[in-house]
Each structure stands twice: as structure tokens, then as C-alpha cells.
Design an enzyme around this catalytic site. Structure first.
Site, PDB file in Angstrom:
ATOM      1  N   CYS A   1      32.037  45.775  42.486  1.00 19.00           N
ATOM      2  CA  CYS A   1      33.192  44.957  42.106  1.00 19.00           C
ATOM      3  C   CYS A   1      34.087  45.847  41.239  1.00 19.00           C
ATOM      4  O   CYS A   1      33.651  46.396  40.240  1.00 19.00           O
ATOM      5  CB  CYS A   1      32.736  43.732  41.329  1.00 19.00           C
ATOM      6  SG  CYS A   1      34.101  42.857  40.529  1.00 19.00           S
TER       7      CYS A   1
ATOM      8  N   CYS B   1      41.325  42.995  40.795  1.00 20.18           N
ATOM      9  CA  CYS B   1      41.953  41.996  41.675  1.00 20.18           C
ATOM     10  C   CYS B   1      41.902  40.600  41.072  1.00 20.18           C
ATOM     11  O   CYS B   1      42.727  39.742  41.417  1.00 20.18           O
ATOM     12  CB  CYS B   1      41.291  41.990  43.039  1.00 20.18           C
ATOM     13  SG  CYS B   1      39.677  42.719  43.047  1.00 20.18           S
TER      14      CYS B   1
ATOM     15  N   THR C   1      35.007  38.794  34.777  1.00 24.21           N
ATOM     16  CA  THR C   1      34.997  40.080  35.476  1.00 24.21           C
ATOM     17  C   THR C   1      35.996  41.039  34.842  1.00 24.21           C
ATOM     18  O   THR C   1      37.142  40.656  34.598  1.00 24.21           O
ATOM     19  CB  THR C   1      35.359  39.832  36.955  1.00 24.21           C
ATOM     20  OG1 THR C   1      34.362  39.006  37.534  1.00 24.21           O
ATOM     21  CG2 THR C   1      35.435  41.134  37.729  1.00 24.21           C
TER      22      THR C   1
ATOM     23  N   GLU D   1      30.839  42.094  33.840  1.00 26.57           N
ATOM     24  CA  GLU D   1      31.177  40.747  33.395  1.00 26.57           C
ATOM     25  C   GLU D   1      30.847  40.629  31.917  1.00 26.57           C
ATOM     26  O   GLU D   1      29.893  41.255  31.440  1.00 26.57           O
ATOM     27  CB  GLU D   1      30.396  39.678  34.175  1.00 26.57           C
ATOM     28  CG  GLU D   1      31.114  39.158  35.410  1.00 26.57           C
ATOM     29  CD  GLU D   1      30.908  40.034  36.636  1.00 26.57           C
ATOM     30  OE1 GLU D   1      29.873  40.742  36.673  1.00 26.57           O
ATOM     31  OE2 GLU D   1      31.768  40.026  37.536  1.00 26.57           O
TER      32      GLU D   1
ATOM     33  N   HIS E   1      41.872  34.146  45.164  1.00 27.71           N
ATOM     34  CA  HIS E   1      40.697  34.986  44.915  1.00 27.71           C
ATOM     35  C   HIS E   1      39.651  34.840  46.021  1.00 27.71           C
ATOM     36  O   HIS E   1      38.914  35.785  46.315  1.00 27.71           O
ATOM     37  CB  HIS E   1      40.101  34.674  43.540  1.00 27.71           C
ATOM     38  CG  HIS E   1      39.353  35.843  42.967  1.00 27.71           C
ATOM     39  ND1 HIS E   1      39.873  37.113  42.918  1.00 27.71           N
ATOM     40  CD2 HIS E   1      38.098  35.953  42.456  1.00 27.71           C
ATOM     41  CE1 HIS E   1      38.983  37.939  42.391  1.00 27.71           C
ATOM     42  NE2 HIS E   1      37.895  37.267  42.115  1.00 27.71           N
TER      43      HIS E   1
ATOM     44  N   TYR F   1      37.998  38.068  48.375  1.00 29.87           N
ATOM     45  CA  TYR F   1      36.600  38.398  48.650  1.00 29.87           C
ATOM     46  C   TYR F   1      36.390  38.921  50.073  1.00 29.87           C
ATOM     47  O   TYR F   1      35.468  39.687  50.334  1.00 29.87           O
ATOM     48  CB  TYR F   1      35.714  37.158  48.423  1.00 29.87           C
ATOM     49  CG  TYR F   1      35.204  37.034  47.002  1.00 29.87           C
ATOM     50  CD1 TYR F   1      36.079  37.049  45.930  1.00 29.87           C
ATOM     51  CD2 TYR F   1      33.848  36.887  46.741  1.00 29.87           C
ATOM     52  CE1 TYR F   1      35.616  36.935  44.635  1.00 29.87           C
ATOM     53  CE2 TYR F   1      33.372  36.772  45.449  1.00 29.87           C
ATOM     54  CZ  TYR F   1      34.258  36.798  44.397  1.00 29.87           C
ATOM     55  OH  TYR F   1      33.795  36.694  43.121  1.00 29.87           O
TER      56      TYR F   1
ATOM     57  N   CYS G   1      37.106  42.721  49.459  1.00 28.37           N
ATOM     58  CA  CYS G   1      36.192  43.521  48.641  1.00 28.37           C
ATOM     59  C   CYS G   1      34.771  43.507  49.189  1.00 28.37           C
ATOM     60  O   CYS G   1      34.120  44.549  49.250  1.00 28.37           O
ATOM     61  CB  CYS G   1      36.219  43.067  47.182  1.00 28.37           C
ATOM     62  SG  CYS G   1      35.272  41.587  46.811  1.00 28.37           S
TER      63      CYS G   1
ATOM     64  N   GLU H   1      27.569  37.388  42.610  1.00 25.06           N
ATOM     65  CA  GLU H   1      29.021  37.185  42.609  1.00 25.06           C
ATOM     66  C   GLU H   1      29.481  36.580  43.930  1.00 25.06           C
ATOM     67  O   GLU H   1      30.395  35.750  43.963  1.00 25.06           O
ATOM     68  CB  GLU H   1      29.695  38.538  42.371  1.00 25.06           C
ATOM     69  CG  GLU H   1      31.144  38.426  41.981  1.00 25.06           C
ATOM     70  CD  GLU H   1      31.707  39.789  41.653  1.00 25.06           C
ATOM     71  OE1 GLU H   1      31.513  40.707  42.466  1.00 25.06           O
ATOM     72  OE2 GLU H   1      32.318  39.931  40.588  1.00 25.06           O
TER      73      GLU H   1
HETATM   74 FE1  SF4 Z   1      35.349  41.767  42.089  1.00 25.86          FE
HETATM   75 FE2  SF4 Z   1      35.856  41.235  44.639  1.00 25.86          FE
HETATM   76 FE3  SF4 Z   1      36.640  39.508  42.737  1.00 25.86          FE
HETATM   77 FE4  SF4 Z   1      37.833  41.891  43.046  1.00 25.86          FE
HETATM   78  S1  SF4 Z   1      37.834  40.189  44.552  1.00 25.86           S
HETATM   79  S2  SF4 Z   1      37.190  40.943  41.125  1.00 25.86           S
HETATM   80  S3  SF4 Z   1      36.119  43.199  43.640  1.00 25.86           S
HETATM   81  S4  SF4 Z   1      34.539  40.068  43.306  1.00 25.86           S
HETATM   82 FE    FE Z   2      34.480  38.252  41.277  1.00 29.80          FE
END
Ligand code: SF4
Ligand code: FE
Length: 482
Positions: free
Chosen positions: A100, A104, A191, A257, A292, A296, A299, A447
Site C-alpha cells: 500500500c 491515493c 493509512t 497505518e 477509494h 483498490y 492498487c 486492508e
Molecule cells: Fe493503499 Fe490501495 Fe488505498 Fe492506495 S488505494 S491507500 S494503495 S489500499
Molecule cells: Fe487502504
């Protein structure tokens, strides 16, 4: 300064007096701490790639406020193409860090607050949007990172914020003056909390009229008086404190975190973006969640790419790569990875314009994306462990590998296919171990299930956003029941 370098970023963190606690101590030099540093390296990659010719198009954008070139991690999305580029950028970041990379969350928070402050102003006659834009221009101009400080500790989940035995279980205003507000409470599991410059605070849920003091959003620098950070542990994190590097797996990168404490923190008026407009909390939370949840898809597919690569390598090293069941497992891992990505891209391609003029993802598809993320990485992890074999749980340590007496035995009996040094097998096994059982398991498993909302929150939105009557009509028509 529009685009910071990695070094600029590290220096800028050093100028902050962020108060961090880890393993029972306040860590003064937290930037160099071996447990914390990998998460800093992950964010630093967002700066590095913005300067690389091959990635410039993906990692930079043009500010809609100033027309200047900015890092895409501070950009307010102006089209479905921008939304897609974000997902693609996050996939690259996942591939480069296998962790992570945190930035973002703040990006999605910036986009949320840009849209919602506009809508609150239109409905309530407030002046939040201009204030927020001033903050945004500062973030873009200085190329800064903000955390998305949304989740409250929540206390007794069966009780609303104002009914909690301890009212600070949800962050709230405890004092107000003409210059600003004083807030008390905490934000949990945040995060990239520590290695950000600012915390962008938002409410965590819908609020009622009796919860006006909880309906707040604001931004404060991380070293604001009364604010401190308690670092969250990850499985096997102390391996980073050992000598050597072979037992770590993902050597340079990691996630982060932390629990952020706000102990009577003063926030000046110009940094307050919501204060008492409880009617907009649901809208705010759901908009952030949609952004968000689509992120995901980028990422996690990028991180999964690394795991597919590691599983393929270990199969080659151990001589199982051509076995039909192993080939099938690698194909299945790829199929699941691309499904995550496809959902992130689809929710972006189907994005729409908001009243503020910026663009949001398709919420139904973003929630479908995240619901997949709560499941598919678990299967990808299971398959990687299956391909790697039981040695994932039995591999001796680096010290035995290099031991003057037993090292040659460890090395000999770790050999696989001829000509591949046993250190290669060792390191790939450790990588799979760290990604599926160690520090990286927080990113791919915990996560994936709970970040951006636990699975039930996605189901609620999918149920609400599905047009059940339309689907019933379709069925009736086909069945001749018109
Ligand atoms: Fe972390 Fe993925 Fe959330 Fe970005 S989108 S903060 S990499 S979990
Ligand atoms: Fe996250």
C-alpha cells in the site's frame, strides 16, 4: 515548486515536528526508523515516477485551478479519462512497491472535499469551497501528501456518536471561537498518517441533527499542537530490525497505518471545510467510499501482479512450472487480478460529472470493484501459497543460510532446478511469505477486506443502487407477462 523530487519529499518530512510513538517510545528520527522507512519509500515512489519520462503522462496532470503541471496524486479529476489514468497509475504503483503506497487515500479525500464543499455551499450558503480551493492550491503547489483521516474509533457500534458513553469515540468540536474550533477525539487505522504533511479529516458516517459537533471536516499540518501518532504493528515487522535483509521479503517498501490522537487541537476557520452541516455527512462518506473503492481496483491488481510474478518464479525454480495444475493456478491468479483491474477501470470509464464540474466514478461499479477486492486477493494469496509449497512456513533464517558450519547444508538442500543459486529460491520464498503472511499481508488481506469499508458497506450500496423494478420488468416482458 510544482513537482517535488523524492529528496524534496524526504526533506519536507524532516521539517515537520511530527510526534510518533512506536514500540513504547517516541521516535525522534522516525524517517530513518527501519520499521517506518519502507512506508516512506512507498510514498516517495509517487514523487520519483512523476519525474520519469515514461511515466510523466500517468503521474502528472494539469491543475484545474492554476493550469500548472502537478503530481496526479493532488489532481481533481476532470474527466473519465482522468479517472482511468488514476487507476492505471495506482496499478503501476502497486507493481513498483508491492505494498500500500498510501497517497491515493488523500487524493480521493481531496476529490471528495472538492465536490462536497461545492454542494454544501450551494445548499446552505456557506463558503467552504473557496476555502478548500485555497488549501488545495497549497497542496498542489507544494506537492504535498495528506492522509484521509476518516475512520473514528466508534466505541460501541450499536450506539450513534452522540449516545456513546465516552463522547470522544467520534472526533468532535469541544470549543468554538470566532477564529476557529477546538477538536478532540481520534482517527483510527489511518493509512499513511505519519508520513503525510497534512491530515485531511472527514466524518466517518451519516450524522443526525443531534450530532452537529461531529459533522466536521478540516485539514491540519501533522505537527499541529495536540496531535500525535501511534504506529500500527504489522506481522513480522521486527524482522526489519534484524541484521541482514534476506528474511524481510519486500526489502524496500511497505504500508503504514496509525492511530491519530487529537487532544484539544485548534483548527483555524480557514482550514474548516464542514462544521455542523450534518445532512451532508452521508453524501461525503459515500463519495469518498466510491472514489477509494475504485482505487483498490488499481492498487490491488498492481500488488497482485508482483505476487503472480513471484509464484511463476518459484514454480520455475522448483521445477513445477510446466505441470498442468500449476499452469492452471497461475492462469487463475492472472484472471482474478485482471478482474480487479477491469472493475476499477469500468467504474472510471462510466464516471460522471458532478455539480462542481469535477468527475466521480460510477458508484455501483466502484462498490462491485471493492466487493471483489474483499474476496479475490484471498484466492490469489491461497493460490500463491499452494504453488510455493510448505517451505513458506519452514524456511530457516538468513543466519543459518550464511552459517559457517550449517550454511552449506541449508544452501545445498534449498537447491531446485540446476544452475539457479539457492539464494534466489530463498529470497522469492521470503517475498511470497511477506506478501501473504507478513507485513504485506496487511495490504493484500486485512486492508482488502476492511479498507475503504468492510464488505457489508458495499453490499448496502449495491442493494440501494440496483434498479430492482427495472429488472423485474425485464423478466416479465421476456416471460410474456407485460
Ligand atoms: Fe493503499 Fe490501495 Fe488505498 Fe492506495 S488505494 S491507500 S494503495 S489500499
Ligand atoms: Fe487502504
Amino acid at each position: 515548486m510544482a513537482l517535488k523530487t523524492k529528496d524534496d519529499y524526504l526533506k519536507s518530512l524532516g521539517k515537520l515536528g511530527t510526534k510518533v510513538f512506536l514500540f513504547g517510545d517516541q521516535i525522534k528520527d522516525w524517517i530513518s526508523h527501519p520499521v517506518i522507512r519502507p512506508s516512506i519509500n512507498s510514498i516517495a515512489m509517487t514523487y520519483e515516477l512523476a519525474h520519469e519520462v515514461d511515466y510523466r503522462d500517468l503521474f502528472t496532470a494539469t491543475s484545474h485551478l492554476t493550469g500548472k503541471v502537478i503530481n496526479r496524486f493532488t489532481h481533481i479529476q476532470q474527466s473519465p479519462d482522468d479517472l482511468k489514468k488514476k487507476v492505471k497509475m495506482l496499478r503501476v504503483m502497486g507493481q513498483k512497491t508491492a505494498s500500500c503506497f498510501q497517497r491515493c487515500a488523500g487524493l480521493d479525500a481531496l476529490n471528495t472535499m472538492s465536490a462536497v464543499t461545492y454542494e454544501v455551499d450551494k445548499a446552505m450558503g456557506t463558503k467552504y469551497h473557496q476555502r478548500f480551493n485555497t488549501f488545495l492550491e497549497y497542496m498542489q503547489g507544494e506537492d504535498l501528501v495528506c492522509s484521509a483521516a476518516m475512520t473514528d474509533p466508534k466505541g460501541d457500534r450499536s450506539l450513534s456518536p452522540s449516545k456513546q458513553k465516552r463522547p470522544d469515540q467520534y472526533l468532535r468540536i469541544v470549543k468554538e471561537s470566532k477564529n476557529g474550533i477546538v477538536v478532540r477525539g481520534a482517527k483510527a487505522h489511518i493509512t499513511g498518517a505519519v508520513n503525510s504533511h497534512e491530515a485531511l479529516v472527514m466524518p466517518t458516517r451519516a450524522m443526525g441533527a443531534e450530532e452537529k459537533d461531529y459533522a466536521i471536516s478540516f485539514a491540519v499540518p501533522n505537527d499541529t499542537k495536540g496531535m500525535f501518532f501511534i504506529y500500527g504493528r504489522q506481522p513480522s515487522d521486527t524482522r526489519r530490525l534484524e541484521t541482514g535483509s534476506m528474511d524481510i521479503g519486500n526489502i524496500n517498501f511497505g504500508g503504514q497505518e496509525a492511530l491519530i490522537i487529537f487532544d484539544n487541537v485548534f483548527v483555524p476557520c480557514e482550514r474548516v471545510f464542514l462544521k455542523g452541516e450534518y445532512q451532508f455527512c452521508r453524501r461525503l462518506v459515500e463519495q469518498f467510499a466510491a472514489f477509494h473503492r475504485a482505487s483498490y481496483g488499481g492498487c490491488k491488481s498492481g500488488v497482485a501482479d508482483v505476487l503472480v510474478g513471484a509464484a511463476t518464479l518459484i514454480a520455475e525454480i522448483q521445477g513445477t512450472r510446466t505441470a498442468s495444475h500449476v499452469r492452471d493456478k497461475l492462469v487463475e491468479m492472472t484472471h482474478l487480478t485482471e478482474t480487479l483491474y477491469a472493475a476499477g477501470i469500468a467504474s472510471s470509464a462510466e464516471g460522471h460529472e458532478l455539480p462542481s464540474g469535477s468527475y466521480a466514478v460510477n458508484s455501483l461499479l466502484a462498490n462491485v470493484c471493492k466487493l471483489h477486492v474483499t474476496r479475490l486477493p484471498f484466492e490469489i494469496v491461497r493460490l500463491a501459497q499452494d504453488v510455493a509449497g510448505g517451505i513458506l512456513g519452514t524456511l530457516p533464517s538468513e543466519r543459518e543460510f550464511k552459517h559457517p558450519e550449517v550454511g552449506r547444508y541449508v544452501q545445498k538442500y534449498l537447491e531446485g532446478v540446476a544452475d539457479i543459486p539457492s539464494e534466489v529460491r530463498f529470497r522469492i520464498i521470503r517475498l511470497i511469505e511477506s506478501m501473504t503472511l507478513g507485513t504485506g499481508a496487511v495490504c493484500l488481506l486485512v486492508e482488502s477486506i476492511h479498507g475503504a469499508g468492510s464488505p457489508q458497506t458495499q453490499r448496502i450500496i449495491i442493494e440501494r443502487e440496483t434498479d430492482w423494478e427495472f429488472k423485474k420488468k425485464l423478466a416479465k416482458r421476456i416471460a410474456g407477462l407485460d
